[in-house]
Scaffold this motif. Structure first.
Motif, PDB file in Angstrom:
ATOM      1  N   LEU A   1      25.203  20.650 -11.632  1.00  0.00           N
ATOM      2  CA  LEU A   1      24.759  21.604 -12.656  1.00  0.00           C
ATOM      3  C   LEU A   1      25.412  22.963 -12.446  1.00  0.00           C
ATOM      4  O   LEU A   1      25.896  23.591 -13.402  1.00  0.00           O
ATOM      5  N   THR A   2      25.438  23.426 -11.204  1.00  0.00           N
ATOM      6  CA  THR A   2      26.037  24.728 -10.907  1.00  0.00           C
ATOM      7  C   THR A   2      27.528  24.717 -11.202  1.00  0.00           C
ATOM      8  O   THR A   2      28.076  25.659 -11.786  1.00  0.00           O
ATOM      9  N   THR A   3      28.197  23.642 -10.830  1.00  0.00           N
ATOM     10  CA  THR A   3      29.637  23.533 -11.072  1.00  0.00           C
ATOM     11  C   THR A   3      29.936  23.539 -12.567  1.00  0.00           C
ATOM     12  O   THR A   3      30.850  24.224 -13.031  1.00  0.00           O
ATOM     13  N   VAL A   4      29.169  22.770 -13.330  1.00  0.00           N
ATOM     14  CA  VAL A   4      29.379  22.712 -14.782  1.00  0.00           C
ATOM     15  C   VAL A   4      29.117  24.080 -15.410  1.00  0.00           C
ATOM     16  O   VAL A   4      29.846  24.512 -16.318  1.00  0.00           O
ATOM     17  N   TYR A   5      28.089  24.788 -14.938  1.00  0.00           N
ATOM     18  CA  TYR A   5      27.767  26.095 -15.513  1.00  0.00           C
ATOM     19  C   TYR A   5      28.909  27.087 -15.295  1.00  0.00           C
ATOM     20  O   TYR A   5      29.319  27.798 -16.231  1.00  0.00           O
TER      21      TYR A   5
END
Length: 686
Positions: free
Chosen positions: A85-89
């Motif tokens: 999730l953090t990477t995609v954000y």
């Protein structure tokens, strides 16, 4: 038979394997890596910054805490989810910034995800161009999936350990907040960006980091606007101190100054303010809301702009106002775009017009030009104003004066919810499927929009027409842009890249649309009594920086020059052009047009100022950078570049920053508190 000695048969010494990486360490490293990646690709001259990395500590503690509930298997799943999730954000922010030159706010995700998907070719291009950055961002997640998760410690925690971790995260967070306070509360300082948050999201990301900007964004979304404390510095603001900044140089006059009776009536127009007899003192005393009382006091202490030789020059004229998608000076050419060239050379020639990019690109560009208010960070200001009293817009003022008022857009009418906001601005709104039947190309034709709009108003003067065009929209390739393809032959021989030629080509459609409009008005006998205003929503940020340099013929300064643009104000009735060297911006369009048309208004209630008045010049940008008569000020680097001889006093810079901070906060409060509804209705005559 082979024999071995006792020593040779002894076992090898055991190799000590390194300990497993704590889960907290993994999250801290991941966030720091992604923050540095954003800075590497966007803030190239400021890669290292304290707060974006320091705030990774409490964020990592929170992520680790979330993984501590349940079994080890559940912890592993949660850690994988948070990692992805953090990477995609962060990857989404990288692509979004490339396309729109702004970071994505949570409000825009909530309101416009489906709308963004309409531009999937643009999004795909953004992904392809940013593949190196996206691959770099994905590297930690891939390492985690393939290797590191077997070497990360996932202890199941009891409540005591969870409490210890929560306490540690809270203490680190508190320490950072104390440090923010200790470093001072100056305008647009890290403290101000975190606790007040008036400046645009770009400055928050630059100074605080992507995740911290997200927390500020979420906090502001959760705040009730009516409970937000309005903090204004009225003591240091030079516009409220009684000794404002020196006025700008007078506007260049035409060879023959308009006669006094045409420029403002009997008497000296320079002696009369553009103000209404509003009793702000009485309004302040009667206000139930202390925030409204502060706004009444602020506006009471402002000096209005004075009328001038151009006041009422176009009184009673029809008005046609276009916000032109990605319009810029580069498209103006005597051969390819003769109508635009005529307007640019025969009307008011604004030599120093700047068009800042706000947080919601086109919609905020419309909002600044049509309301003369600074768009509020983190929301769609135009849509948010839909339920407000917007009596000072051209649509409402001219509708009240008996004008027929229409607004048109040739893309989806629900995009940015113009179907709701524009009727509230005083217009009958039409778009494809809402009164228009536009051929579904991409982008759609401005000429077709104007052809279909003509029967609504030609021959029905007086009228005020507003157009939001789309033919100049990216992408700028002949394969992806129908309008560029339509006019490809006109630019085929230019010694420019395909992107530059496609950009010039698609804007030819705007010129043809204006040509058709002028022909229709000329045939009906209404051209000589019509005033045209053409302004861009933003600079063409869909172009690569190298293409902008190519079109300009030199390397464009990315801090200020990139926003320099063209504002066209023209009427066929003008006998001589008027050259205006004064600094100005899109915020100044509304009061300038109101003054030209002789419409009674109160200049204190608008953030911009009539360009043709002697009011001090000030161009404000979304990150609180500014240009004044004295200097350029770049907020992210705090660099001051003089525009006059001699050094610039930092006291002067701080005074301007105070005035800007007040303008940001007042604009947001006018929107949040529906301020104009608190004024008398009807307003007193001047």
């Amino acid at each position: 038979m082979t024999s071995y000695s006792k020593a040779a048969a002894a076992p090898l010494p055991a190799v000590r394997m390194p300990g497993k990486l704590p889960l907290f360490g993994w999250f801290f490293g991941l966030i720091c890596f992604l923050e540095l990646g954003i800075r590497l690709f966007i803030f190239t001259d400021r890669i290292l910054a304290f707060y974006p990395l320091a705030f990774a500590l409490p964020a990592a503690a929170l992520f680790t805490l979330l993984c501590g509930f349940g079994s080890e298997k559940a912890a592993r799943r949660m850690a994988l989810f948070l990692t992805l999730l953090t990477t995609v954000y962060y990857g989404t922010q990288l692509v979004y910034y490339y396309i729109f030159k702004n970071f994505l706010s949570i409000y825009s995700v909530q309101m416009g995800l489906g709308q963004v998907l309409q531009f999937w070719p643009t999004a795909l291009r953004g992904i392809l161009v940013n593949l190196p950055g996206l691959c770099l961002f994905l590297l930690p997640a891939l390492l985690y999936l393939l290797l590191l998760r077997r070497h990360i410690r996932f202890p199941t925690r009891d409540w005591r350990r969870q409490g210890t971790l929560a306490l540690g995260g809270a203490l680190s967070y508190a320490a950072l907040l104390v440090l923010l306070c200790a470093q001072g509360q100056a305008m647009f300082s890290p403290y101000d960006l975190y606790f007040v948050g008036d400046a645009g999201i770009n400055l928050k990301v630059d100074k605080l980091g992507v995740l911290t900007a997200l927390t500020v964004d979420l906090r502001q979304m959760g705040e009730d606007a009516e409970e937000t404390m309005l903090e204004l510095d009225t003591e240091s603001d030079p516009l409220l101190s009684g000794e404002p900044l020196p006025p700008s140089d007078p506007v260049a006059q035409p060879e023959e100054t308009p006669p006094e009776e045409e420029a403002g009536g009997d008497g000296d127009p320079l002696s009369r303010p553009n103000a209404l007899p509003i009793d702000f003192d009485a309004l302040e005393r009667a206000a139930d809301d202390p925030e409204l009382a502060k706004l009444h006091r602020y506006f009471a202490e402002l000096d209005p702009t004075m009328q001038n030789d151009y006041t009422g020059m176009f009184e009673g004229y029809n008005l046609i106002f276009l916000t032109a998608e990605s319009f810029s000076p580069y498209v103006i050419d005597p051969e390819r775009t003769p109508t635009l060239h005529r307007m640019a050379t025969e009307g008011f020639r604004f030599q120093n017009f700047y068009n800042p990019v706000w947080g919601v690109s086109t919609s905020d560009g419309e909002y600044a030009a049509l309301t003369s208010l600074i768009p509020k960070s983190g929301v769609w200001s135009m849509y948010q104003s839909s339920g407000n009293d917007m009596r000072f817009t051209l649509g409402n003022l001219l509708s009240e004066a008996g004008y027929a008022t229409f607004a048109y857009h040739n893309n989806t009418g629900r995009y940015y919810r113009r179907d709701v906001s524009h009727p509230n601005l005083g217009y009958t709104f039409k778009a494809p499927g809402m009164g228009l039947d536009i051929t579904p190309t991409w982008p759609q034709s401005d000429l077709e929009m104007i052809e279909q709009s003509l029967p609504d108003f030609v021959g029905d003067a007086p009228f005020h027409i507003y157009y939001m065009t789309v033919s100049g929209h990216m992408l700028y390739t002949f394969a992806d842009n129908a309008m560029a393809t339509r006019h490809r032959e006109a630019v085929e021989d230019l010694p420019l890249s395909e992107e530059a030629r496609a950009y010039l080509a698609c804007n030819i459609e705007l010129d043809r649309a204006l040509e058709r409009l002028i022909e229709a008005l000329d045939a009906s006998g209404e051209l000589e009594r019509t005033l045209f205003v053409v302004s861009p929503d933003h600079y063409p940020y869909g172009l690569e920086k190298s293409t902008l340099d190519e079109l300009a013929g030199h390397e464009v300064d990315p801090n200020f020059e990139i926003y320099k643009s063209s504002l066209l104000i023209w009427s066929a009735a003008m006998e001589e052009p008027v050259v205006v060297d004064k600094l100005c911006s899109s915020l100044d369009i509304l009061p300038t047009v109101l003054n030209l048309m002789g419409i009674d208004y109160d200049s204190r209630l608008l953030i911009g100022r009539d360009i043709l008045s002697d009011a001090p010049a000030l161009v404000i940008f979304a990150d609180s950078s500014f240009i004044s008569d004295a200097c350029f000020y770049q907020a992210t680097t705090q660099m001051v570049t003089p525009r006059i001889a001699g050094p610039i006093d930092w006291g002067y810079v701080n005074e301007i920053l105070t005035a800007i901070a007040n303008k940001f906060r007042v604009s947001a409060a006018v929107l949040d508190l529906n301020y104009y509804a608190s004024l008398p209705d009807p307003l007193p005559d001047p």
